[in-house]
Design a protein around this motif. Sequence first.
Motif, PDB file in Angstrom:
ATOM      1  N   CYS A 256      73.980  79.788 -20.815  1.00 54.35           N
ATOM      2  CA  CYS A 256      73.108  78.667 -20.459  1.00 54.35           C
ATOM      3  C   CYS A 256      73.027  78.578 -18.936  1.00 54.35           C
ATOM      4  CB  CYS A 256      73.675  77.366 -21.028  1.00 54.35           C
ATOM      5  SG  CYS A 256      72.562  75.951 -20.854  1.00 54.35           S
ATOM      6  N   PRO A 257      71.828  78.501 -18.361  1.00 56.98           N
ATOM      7  CA  PRO A 257      71.703  78.512 -16.907  1.00 56.98           C
ATOM      8  C   PRO A 257      72.325  77.283 -16.252  1.00 56.98           C
ATOM      9  CG  PRO A 257      69.630  77.874 -17.897  1.00 56.98           C
ATOM     10  CD  PRO A 257      70.522  78.324 -19.022  1.00 56.98           C
ATOM     11  N   GLY A 258      72.889  77.505 -15.084  1.00 53.73           N
ATOM     12  CA  GLY A 258      73.415  76.396 -14.304  1.00 53.73           C
ATOM     13  C   GLY A 258      72.394  75.950 -13.278  1.00 53.73           C
ATOM     14  N   GLU A 259      72.754  74.946 -12.539  1.00 51.60           N
ATOM     15  CA  GLU A 259      71.869  74.390 -11.516  1.00 51.60           C
ATOM     16  C   GLU A 259      71.415  75.446 -10.518  1.00 51.60           C
ATOM     17  OE1 GLU A 259      72.772  71.730  -7.640  1.00 51.60           O
ATOM     18  OE2 GLU A 259      73.503  70.902  -9.540  1.00 51.60           O
ATOM     19  N   MET A 260      72.324  76.307 -10.082  1.00 49.61           N
ATOM     20  CA  MET A 260      71.993  77.332  -9.096  1.00 49.61           C
ATOM     21  C   MET A 260      71.124  78.433  -9.682  1.00 49.61           C
ATOM     22  SD  MET A 260      72.952  76.218  -6.302  1.00 49.61           S
ATOM     23  CE  MET A 260      72.470  77.661  -5.368  1.00 49.61           C
ATOM     24  N   ASP A 261      71.241  78.684 -10.984  1.00 53.43           N
ATOM     25  CA  ASP A 261      70.359  79.659 -11.632  1.00 53.43           C
ATOM     26  C   ASP A 261      68.919  79.163 -11.598  1.00 53.43           C
ATOM     27  OD1 ASP A 261      72.428  81.504 -12.485  1.00 53.43           O
ATOM     28  OD2 ASP A 261      72.984  80.015 -13.983  1.00 53.43           O
ATOM     29  N   VAL A 262      68.736  77.884 -11.910  1.00 52.12           N
ATOM     30  CA  VAL A 262      67.394  77.282 -11.864  1.00 52.12           C
ATOM     31  C   VAL A 262      66.879  77.296 -10.435  1.00 52.12           C
ATOM     32  CG1 VAL A 262      66.014  75.219 -12.335  1.00 52.12           C
ATOM     33  CG2 VAL A 262      67.927  75.805 -13.849  1.00 52.12           C
ATOM     34  N   TYR A 263      67.748  76.933  -9.498  1.00 47.63           N
ATOM     35  CA  TYR A 263      67.357  76.909  -8.089  1.00 47.63           C
ATOM     36  C   TYR A 263      66.897  78.282  -7.606  1.00 47.63           C
ATOM     37  CZ  TYR A 263      68.157  77.614  -3.119  1.00 47.63           C
ATOM     38  OH  TYR A 263      68.027  78.004  -1.816  1.00 47.63           O
ATOM     39  N   ARG A 264      67.692  79.317  -7.888  1.00 47.50           N
ATOM     40  CA  ARG A 264      67.352  80.659  -7.401  1.00 47.50           C
ATOM     41  C   ARG A 264      66.032  81.152  -7.989  1.00 47.50           C
ATOM     42  NH1 ARG A 264      73.135  81.444  -7.319  1.00 47.50           N
ATOM     43  NH2 ARG A 264      73.125  81.882  -9.556  1.00 47.50           N
ATOM     44  N   PHE A 265      65.808  80.852  -9.262  1.00 55.73           N
ATOM     45  CA  PHE A 265      64.572  81.278  -9.917  1.00 55.73           C
ATOM     46  C   PHE A 265      63.354  80.589  -9.303  1.00 55.73           C
ATOM     47  CE2 PHE A 265      61.370  80.742 -13.319  1.00 55.73           C
ATOM     48  CZ  PHE A 265      61.084  82.071 -13.569  1.00 55.73           C
ATOM     49  N   VAL A 266      63.427  79.266  -9.166  1.00 58.03           N
ATOM     50  CA  VAL A 266      62.279  78.511  -8.653  1.00 58.03           C
ATOM     51  C   VAL A 266      62.092  78.749  -7.159  1.00 58.03           C
ATOM     52  CG1 VAL A 266      61.264  76.211  -8.414  1.00 58.03           C
ATOM     53  CG2 VAL A 266      62.587  76.767 -10.447  1.00 58.03           C
TER      54      VAL A 266
END
Length: 223
Positions: free
Chosen positions: A47-57
């Motif tokens: 499950c993605p973490g906050e930083m995974d979402v950040y890096r993608f966006v």
Amino acid sequence: VCPGEMDVYRFVESLVALGQEIDRKKYRDIFDERVHPIAPDFNDAVCPGEMDVYRFVEKIFTAERLSHECAIMMLCYIERIIDAITMDSTNWRRVVLSTLILASKVWEDQAVWNVDFLNVFPDLSVRDLGQLEKVLLQLLQYNVSLKSSLYTKYYFELRSLAEKDARNFPLEPLDKQNAKRLEQRSKVEEDRVKASYDASFVRSKSMTSIEPRAVKSPPVVLN
């Protein structure tokens, strides 16, 4: 990245985490990276973490030079479809990408096209993004317009989350000019996609109404 946007990413992360726990999930193949992977690094086991979402966006924002307002608009669109599709580790990136592309088409001064995003994700195709956009609009029921009051609601909810955790939230609310701009542009985009849908529906209906004509055999002449 603007620090205020981190609260948007935390919100997305929380939606994905909730979806991960749902037993009876609602899926659409076009959003599923097991069927349509965005990039080779796809991994639905975690499950993605906050930083995974950040890096993608952040990758999209940097490459396309998008305005900060697009992040909040993206969130508005995600929340509109969240009852129609379960957002989890298998599809969150395609949900985020499609809603962010829509937000950028509404907000940005310079015309935005699906092909522009192939520079960021070369494994995708224009046809794939077109199908993704089509299903997103169907889930939204072509309700693309955004009231400035709705944007403001999300803005202050995010700001209150930041203040609750003693974090800085430097994003500014929309002024009168940009509030008017949001409503006008989102209404124009909604009218455009509805007109496009109506036109394609008429073409489809016209094609199905054409019945094959009986072909008469030429008369046989007996010598």
